[in-house]
Design an enzyme around this catalytic site. Structure first.
Site, PDB file in Angstrom:
ATOM      1  N   HIS A 134     -88.237 -26.506 -76.664  1.00 51.90           N
ATOM      2  CA  HIS A 134     -88.592 -27.192 -75.875  1.00 51.90           C
ATOM      3  C   HIS A 134     -88.219 -26.636 -74.614  1.00 51.90           C
ATOM      4  CE1 HIS A 134     -84.127 -27.671 -76.198  1.00 51.90           C
ATOM      5  NE2 HIS A 134     -83.919 -27.428 -75.043  1.00 51.90           N
TER       6      HIS A 134
ATOM      7  N   ASP B 112     -87.351 -25.833 -83.474  1.00 49.16           N
ATOM      8  CA  ASP B 112     -86.918 -25.597 -81.964  1.00 49.16           C
ATOM      9  C   ASP B 112     -86.856 -24.450 -81.521  1.00 49.16           C
ATOM     10  OD1 ASP B 112     -86.709 -26.537 -79.415  1.00 49.16           O
ATOM     11  OD2 ASP B 112     -84.761 -27.603 -79.720  1.00 49.16           O
TER      12      ASP B 112
ATOM     13  N   SER C 297     -79.859 -24.095 -73.400  1.00 46.82           N
ATOM     14  CA  SER C 297     -80.714 -24.193 -74.266  1.00 46.82           C
ATOM     15  C   SER C 297     -81.233 -22.948 -74.469  1.00 46.82           C
ATOM     16  CB  SER C 297     -82.024 -25.147 -74.000  1.00 46.82           C
ATOM     17  OG  SER C 297     -81.224 -26.602 -74.130  1.00 46.82           O
TER      18      SER C 297
END
Length: 614
Positions: free
Chosen positions: A195, A226, A304
């Protein structure tokens, strides 16, 4: 004469430091369901104001003339002017000048004055290192203490995204930027979150302590897990870099350290915690369920893609999402090494990402004793009942509804659908399936009509009727006489109804999303997205997001099938059968003639997307 009473002032207010999101971070909004949120979305991260430690008031408890304290420690120029034109700070330090004759350099003299002012015996221990002029002292006598070497492999990822506009599929949204984290692995590769680089236009990476950003190339994007893999062509980037080593799956209460570049600063950040849970977890971005590790270390926007290290400096996971709930605090999730290894091995084997396979069944627990007895299970047998088998899955050739799935690859499945994992732990049997690769087979044992049977089942990717992602492709559309036809996907629903699409979307579409199965590999859910108002479509302008069931009494398989039938139609009328027994009828020649003018009015370059032209 009695001294006048000393006035007591209001205690100083303690300022609060607010982490202001930069424009680049503020627009990085990856939508997710309300519970689990991808941490690269600042809008979904609750920021806590951090109070600065209280400032000590040097005037309290002292008698005589008040001593002024400089507002800042950036030098005399920042102090307030005194009565004689100088600053109180200069006046108070005048006596220190006489006591500092043995100090040679101005920098050391200034340090000595402030040290004596504050009562410190050693000037080099003065707590503020922001005074101008102290830099030479730190350069000459300071010691550069190097952090753990594995932290140098953590990089900052800069991405410019250009997302498709699913509501207006012939154009794209305004581009925006995001910052996230990543880390270097062997073979000149960089790992980050999928993402973090979704719908990327440009990706750049910067090493720790460097002022240079290097252009990166995206090699593979694993939507389900992911994870994304990058590389950098510039050989200078890989100089003096030590790739991280991967460790084994951690255990409960093992210490973990999450390293990355969260919001609130430009330098590397470290947060520590312990492993609090290991189980099959919902991956928000991938809309799948894979093995996940829950930790209590803070994971915020920008973390992230950053690695999670154990106490030996080995990478045991990738930070990717956190739980934001009023009843929960400090619940973050990392992608564990088995999932990371699967992604890397998949890329090495095939040169691309092929995904995590599924068995293609829906199942029911068999915990009720009457249910087990009715289906012919012995007291020694355990398993789960197969409710449905996906028609497009290879398992549909061997398995059927009401079969009892007893084991997968010779590992017995319990009545609640779990299998032994580690000492004192059990995990959902889908974990065994996710360890396989696309195209491999697995041996399953079932109970049917009281008899045990074995099959070798081929494993394939999941084919959803409403896909969770379009995997970087532009959305499909077809326009006739101002009527816009589109294929339903989760990004489309999110674009139309917002992040709470699973509550606000029409019930019919949600039922298809949650419960319907594809009957063929190319099946799509086609809807009338909207109607661009024109004279020819008067009376149809209120039709929005309604499924197209058939065209001229022929069932519609997908959007390309519909466009092909309309373009080749020679009947006098075009009839579209919609849900709720609605119909749309247009005269063929008039509708096709009016289309170019409507496209020009709305500045639409083509009546159909490129994928429908081939």
């Amino acid at each position: 004469m009695e001294a006048p009473p000393r006035k007591r002032g209001r205690p100083p207010k303690h300022p609060k430091v607010h982490s202001n999101d930069s424009p680049t971070n503020a627009s990085n909004n990856h939508h997710a369901p309300p519970a689990l949120n991808s941490p690269s979305s600042p809008a979904d991260v609750d920021m806590v104001d951090r109070a600065v430690p209280p400032v000590v008031d040097s005037r309290s408890g002292q008698r005589g003339r008040k001593k002024s304290v400089p507002d800042k420690l950036d030098g005399p120029s920042s102090a307030k002017p005194g009565p004689g034109g100088g600053s109180p700070g200069d006046r108070d330090l005048s006596k220190a000048d006489a006591d500092a004759d043995d100090v040679d350099s101005p920098a050391e003299k200034l340090s000595s004055r402030r040290a004596k002012k504050s009562g410190l015996a050693n000037p080099s221990l003065f707590p503020c290192d922001t005074i101008r002029g102290l830099a030479p002292m730190f350069e000459d006598g300071g010691e550069d203490v190097k952090d753990a070497p594995f932290m140098d492999a953590v990089v900052k990822v800069f991405c410019v995204h250009t997302e498709p506009n699913f509501s207006l599929p012939w154009q794209r949204k305004r581009q925006f930027s995001s910052n996230s984290s990543g880390f270097i692995i062997k073979d000149r590769r960089v790992l980050t979150n999928a993402h973090s680089v979704e719908h990327h236009t440009q990706v750049k990476v910067k090493k720790r302590g460097s002022d240079t950003k290097y252009l990166a190339k995206v090699l593979a994007i694993g939507t389900e897990c992911d994870i994304a893999m990058l590389t950098v062509d510039d050989a200078e980037f890989w100089e003096n870099v030590t790739p991280v080593d991967f460790g084994s799956l951690p255990r409960l209460q093992d210490a973990v350290t999450v390293v990355g570049y969260p919001i609130g600063g430009d330098t590397i950040s470290v947060t520590s915690g312990v492993v609090s849970r290991i189980e099959v977890t919902s991956y928000v971005h991938g809309a799948t369920e894979l093995l996940g590790v829950q930790i209590d270390a803070a994971i915020n926007s920008g973390n992230s893609g950053g690695p999670a290290f154990n106490d030996r400096g080995e990478c045991v996971g990738i930070a990717f999402q956190s739980l934001k709930h009023e009843d929960a605090e400090n619940i973050g999730y990392v992608i564990p090494t088995p999932v990371i290894t699967h992604f890397i091995t998949d890329y090495v084997r095939s040169g691309d990402y092929t995904g995590f396979p599924i068995l293609g069944i829906e199942w029911q627990k068999m915990e009720n004793p009457d249910l087990r007895k009715a289906l012919g299970m012995k007291s020694s047998q355990k398993g789960v009942r197969i409710r449905r088998v996906e028609p497009t899955a290879p398992a549909s050739k061997n398995l059927q509804a009401s079969d009892i799935l007893l084991s997968f690859d010779d590992i017995d499945i319990a009545n609640d659908g779990t299998v032994p994992f580690r000492h004192g732990e059990r995990i959902g049997f889908s974990y065994l399936v996710s360890q396989k690769y696309t195209g491999e087979s697995a041996k399953v044992q079932i109970l049917r009509d009281g008899k045990v049977k074995e099959f070798d089942i081929d494993l394939a990717n999941h084919k959803r009727l409403v896909p969770a992602h379009i995997k970087g492709k532009p959305p499909s559309y077809y326009i006739l006489a101002g009527i816009v036809f589109a294929a339903i996907s989760v990004p489309y629903l999110r674009s139309e109804y917002g992040k709470d699409y699973d509550y606000d979307a029409p019930v019919k579409l949600l039922d298809k999303l949650l419960h319907s199965m594809s009957q063929s590999d190319d099946e799509q859910l086609v809807v009338v997205s909207q109607v661009l108002v024109a004279d020819i479509n008067i009376g149809y302008e209120d039709i929005v997001n309604t499924q197209v069931v058939a065209f001229n009494e022929t069932p519609v398989r997908n959007l390309k099938h519909l466009a092909s039938m309309v373009e080749k139609c020679t009947d006098p009328f075009l009839r579209f059968d919609l849900e709720y027994q609605q119909i749309v009828v247009l005269e063929t020649e008039t509708a096709k003639t009016a289309t170019p003018e409507i496209l020009a009015t709305h500045c639409i370059p083509s009546s159909m997307s490129d994928d429908l032209k081939t």
